[in-house]
Write a protein that holds these residues in place. Structure first.
Motif, PDB file in Angstrom:
ATOM      1  N   UNK A   1     -13.069 -13.412  -4.295  1.00 47.28           N
ATOM      2  CA  UNK A   1     -13.027 -13.631  -2.682  1.00 47.28           C
ATOM      3  C   UNK A   1     -12.746 -12.182  -2.117  1.00 47.28           C
ATOM      4  N   UNK A   2     -13.136 -12.134  -0.857  1.00 39.31           N
ATOM      5  CA  UNK A   2     -12.779 -11.030  -0.119  1.00 39.31           C
ATOM      6  C   UNK A   2     -11.227 -10.943   0.011  1.00 39.31           C
ATOM      7  N   UNK A   3     -10.469  -9.674  -0.213  1.00 41.41           N
ATOM      8  CA  UNK A   3      -9.172  -9.455   0.116  1.00 41.41           C
ATOM      9  C   UNK A   3      -9.150  -8.637   1.492  1.00 41.41           C
ATOM     10  N   UNK A   4      -9.984  -7.671   1.521  1.00 41.64           N
ATOM     11  CA  UNK A   4      -9.464  -6.747   2.606  1.00 41.64           C
ATOM     12  C   UNK A   4     -11.082  -6.003   3.126  1.00 41.64           C
ATOM     13  N   UNK A   5     -11.128  -6.152   4.256  1.00 41.81           N
ATOM     14  CA  UNK A   5     -12.362  -5.693   5.001  1.00 41.81           C
ATOM     15  C   UNK A   5     -12.103  -4.128   5.198  1.00 41.81           C
ATOM     16  N   UNK A   6     -13.069  -3.348   4.527  1.00 47.01           N
ATOM     17  CA  UNK A   6     -12.938  -1.800   4.771  1.00 47.01           C
ATOM     18  C   UNK A   6     -13.470  -1.493   6.189  1.00 47.01           C
ATOM     19  N   UNK A   7     -13.018  -0.291   6.604  1.00 46.55           N
ATOM     20  CA  UNK A   7     -13.631   0.092   7.749  1.00 46.55           C
ATOM     21  C   UNK A   7     -14.770   1.095   7.543  1.00 46.55           C
ATOM     22  N   UNK A   8     -15.585   1.050   8.468  1.00 41.30           N
ATOM     23  CA  UNK A   8     -16.838   1.951   8.173  1.00 41.30           C
ATOM     24  C   UNK A   8     -16.540   3.608   7.519  1.00 41.30           C
TER      25      UNK A   8
ATOM     26  N   UNK B   1      -7.322   3.730  -8.378  1.00 43.82           N
ATOM     27  CA  UNK B   1      -6.361   2.919  -8.543  1.00 43.82           C
ATOM     28  C   UNK B   1      -6.035   1.786  -7.723  1.00 43.82           C
ATOM     29  N   UNK B   2      -7.030   0.949  -7.209  1.00 45.27           N
ATOM     30  CA  UNK B   2      -6.817  -0.093  -6.373  1.00 45.27           C
ATOM     31  C   UNK B   2      -5.820  -1.102  -6.879  1.00 45.27           C
ATOM     32  N   UNK B   3      -5.045  -1.828  -6.059  1.00 48.12           N
ATOM     33  CA  UNK B   3      -4.224  -2.798  -6.425  1.00 48.12           C
ATOM     34  C   UNK B   3      -4.561  -4.069  -5.539  1.00 48.12           C
ATOM     35  N   UNK B   4      -4.008  -5.104  -5.948  1.00 50.97           N
ATOM     36  CA  UNK B   4      -4.399  -6.205  -5.212  1.00 50.97           C
ATOM     37  C   UNK B   4      -4.271  -6.270  -3.861  1.00 50.97           C
ATOM     38  N   UNK B   5      -3.384  -5.454  -3.249  1.00 54.02           N
ATOM     39  CA  UNK B   5      -3.162  -5.343  -1.934  1.00 54.02           C
ATOM     40  C   UNK B   5      -4.086  -4.581  -0.991  1.00 54.02           C
ATOM     41  N   UNK B   6      -4.771  -3.751  -1.775  1.00 51.00           N
ATOM     42  CA  UNK B   6      -5.632  -3.039  -0.870  1.00 51.00           C
ATOM     43  C   UNK B   6      -7.294  -2.985  -1.535  1.00 51.00           C
ATOM     44  N   UNK B   7      -7.576  -3.940  -2.445  1.00 47.87           N
ATOM     45  CA  UNK B   7      -8.658  -4.014  -3.075  1.00 47.87           C
ATOM     46  C   UNK B   7      -9.810  -4.769  -2.040  1.00 47.87           C
ATOM     47  N   UNK B   8     -11.146  -4.635  -2.180  1.00 47.21           N
ATOM     48  CA  UNK B   8     -11.810  -5.047  -1.313  1.00 47.21           C
ATOM     49  C   UNK B   8     -12.278  -6.665  -1.710  1.00 47.21           C
ATOM     50  N   UNK B   9     -12.231  -6.719  -2.932  1.00 48.65           N
ATOM     51  CA  UNK B   9     -12.445  -8.091  -3.446  1.00 48.65           C
ATOM     52  C   UNK B   9     -11.490  -8.311  -4.672  1.00 48.65           C
TER      53      UNK B   9
ATOM     54  N   UNK C   1     -20.818 -13.330  -1.629  1.00 46.02           N
ATOM     55  CA  UNK C   1     -19.526 -12.469  -0.800  1.00 46.02           C
ATOM     56  C   UNK C   1     -20.449 -11.516  -0.338  1.00 46.02           C
ATOM     57  N   UNK C   2     -20.040 -11.125   0.940  1.00 49.27           N
ATOM     58  CA  UNK C   2     -20.740 -10.010   1.777  1.00 49.27           C
ATOM     59  C   UNK C   2     -20.707  -8.684   0.947  1.00 49.27           C
ATOM     60  N   UNK C   3     -21.504  -7.871   0.831  1.00 49.60           N
ATOM     61  CA  UNK C   3     -21.727  -6.503   0.181  1.00 49.60           C
ATOM     62  C   UNK C   3     -21.329  -5.481   1.395  1.00 49.60           C
ATOM     63  N   UNK C   4     -20.398  -5.143   1.352  1.00 51.20           N
ATOM     64  CA  UNK C   4     -19.783  -4.437   2.495  1.00 51.20           C
ATOM     65  C   UNK C   4     -20.096  -2.862   2.588  1.00 51.20           C
ATOM     66  N   UNK C   5     -20.991  -2.302   1.817  1.00 55.54           N
ATOM     67  CA  UNK C   5     -21.791  -1.124   1.588  1.00 55.54           C
ATOM     68  C   UNK C   5     -23.326  -1.116   2.075  1.00 55.54           C
TER      69      UNK C   5
ATOM     70  N   UNK D   1     -18.990  -4.340   8.890  1.00 56.38           N
ATOM     71  CA  UNK D   1     -17.719  -5.221   9.240  1.00 56.38           C
ATOM     72  C   UNK D   1     -18.044  -6.868   8.573  1.00 56.38           C
ATOM     73  N   UNK D   2     -17.188  -7.388   7.780  1.00 58.89           N
ATOM     74  CA  UNK D   2     -17.463  -8.649   7.150  1.00 58.89           C
ATOM     75  C   UNK D   2     -16.150  -9.483   7.348  1.00 58.89           C
ATOM     76  N   UNK D   3     -16.583 -10.746   7.328  1.00 55.76           N
ATOM     77  CA  UNK D   3     -15.585 -11.787   7.609  1.00 55.76           C
ATOM     78  C   UNK D   3     -15.165 -12.237   6.194  1.00 55.76           C
ATOM     79  N   UNK D   4     -13.952 -12.113   5.847  1.00 50.14           N
ATOM     80  CA  UNK D   4     -13.311 -12.759   4.494  1.00 50.14           C
ATOM     81  C   UNK D   4     -13.172 -14.286   4.602  1.00 50.14           C
TER      82      UNK D   4
END
Length: 332
Positions: A196-203, A210-218, A246-250, A329-332
């Motif tokens: 699932x999508x956890x975080x929608x990054x800004x363009x 060192x991503x964590x569950x709190x700041x990962x995209x998926x 799931x949206x490919x945010x890149x 921009x994607x909707x999680x």
């Protein structure tokens, strides 16, 4: 998906359901068997090999009935894969470097990605002298499967998912998941894997190692009850992203989702795992039972999307690609 338009056309033109199923299998198994070629090159070569080995029924092509006598289709999936393991297809330049040359009645196979190259089967070449020998083809393919990319980044946190056998290889490859913003954790609430999508990054944002569950995209959460199937399930969950579920945010134009999330993602993983020398999934699933049968897959199944997704999977896990950059921009 235009790269695989010819592949879809070749599958679609088979009117007999059993022939169509075998054509699908032949293309996929050829791509899996030739990691020295890209997925796109392998699919192109497979289409030409279908006619070269007279595997499939091809009357009516371009309005002209076939004048050759087609070889009987393999009676089973095992027979078809056995046929493919006997393939020895190399470029004209490679054959000549070993002292072989095409016979007069040879059937050249053309690959135009990214440039035009001529390939020949081993039955279409002859040695220049009695002592001319070519290196073993299957051993060469095994070396290609083991190849690692130049930007591979191992991560020991994935050792707990890998189990015995090819643990180190899995660690090296799963360590590249951060490049598209993925973090994998164990999940005790599901029998399989959940992505699932956890975080929608800004363009313009780029994931960090060192991503964590709190700041990962998926996030991908995999059931520990899967045992040796944990790595194949992780790869399948990643394939859900590449297949558009799931949206490919890149990407500026992300791939739209289809109707067969599990089947398409599992098919993409099935291709990539073989080409990457990672252990396959054990046991049969709904998708594998359909794929190895003599019946074609659902009309909703998108082989063009699946083949492209397997290509992207391989590039990511092998370490051939760097981190992506968010553009939408994607909707999680």
């Amino acid at each position: 998906m235009n790269d695989f338009e010819t592949t879809i056309d070749r599958i679609s033109k088979e009117q007999d359901p059993e022939y169509r199923s075998r054509v699908e299998q032949f293309i996929v198994e050829t791509v899996r068997a030739l990691p020295n070629l890209t997925t796109k090159q392998g699919a192109s070569l497979a289409i030409q090999l279908l006619d070269a080995v007279q595997l499939a029924d091809t009357p009516g092509s371009k309005g002209v009935a076939s004048t050759s006598t087609p070889r009987a289709l393999p009676a089973s999936f095992d027979a078809l894969t056995s046929l493919i393991t006997q393939l020895d297809v190399r470029s004209d330049a490679e054959w000549r470097s070993f002292g072989f040359q095409p016979v007069e009645a040879a059937h050249p196979l053309l690959i135009a990605i990214p440039k035009i190259e001529i390939f020949y089967q081993h039955t279409d070449v002859e040695p220049a002298s009695d002592d001319t020998v070519a290196p073993d083809f299957q051993e060469n393919q095994a070396l290609w499967r083991k190849r690692m990319g130049s930007v591979t980044e191992p991560n020991l946190i994935y050792k707990e998912f890998s189990g015995p056998g090819k643990a180190q290889r899995a660690v090296e490859m799963l360590g590249n998941l951060w490049k598209i913003g993925i973090v994998v954790t164990r999940n005790t609430e599901s029998r399989l894997g959940l992505s699932r999508v956890e975080y929608t990054p800004t363009p313009g944002e780029v994931p960090v190692p060192l991503l964590s569950e709190k700041n990962c995209w998926y996030s991908i959460r995999v059931s520990e009850t899967l045992g040796e199937n944990q790595v194949p399930e992780i790869v399948r969950c990643v394939a859900e992203i590449f297949c558009g579920y799931l949206p490919q945010m890149w990407l500026n134009q992300p791939i739209p989702a289809g109707k067969l999330r599990i089947q398409e993602s599992e098919a993409a993983a099935y291709i990539a795992l073989a080409r990457l020398d990672l252990s396959p999934r054990t046991g049969n699933t709904t998708w594998t039972n359909s794929y190895i049968s003599s019946r074609p897959l659902s009309p909703a199944f998108r082989w063009d999307v699946v083949l492209e997704a397997s290509h992207q999977l391989e590039n990511l896990l092998r370490g051939d690609t760097g981190p992506v950059t968010a553009v939408q921009t994607a909707n999680g």
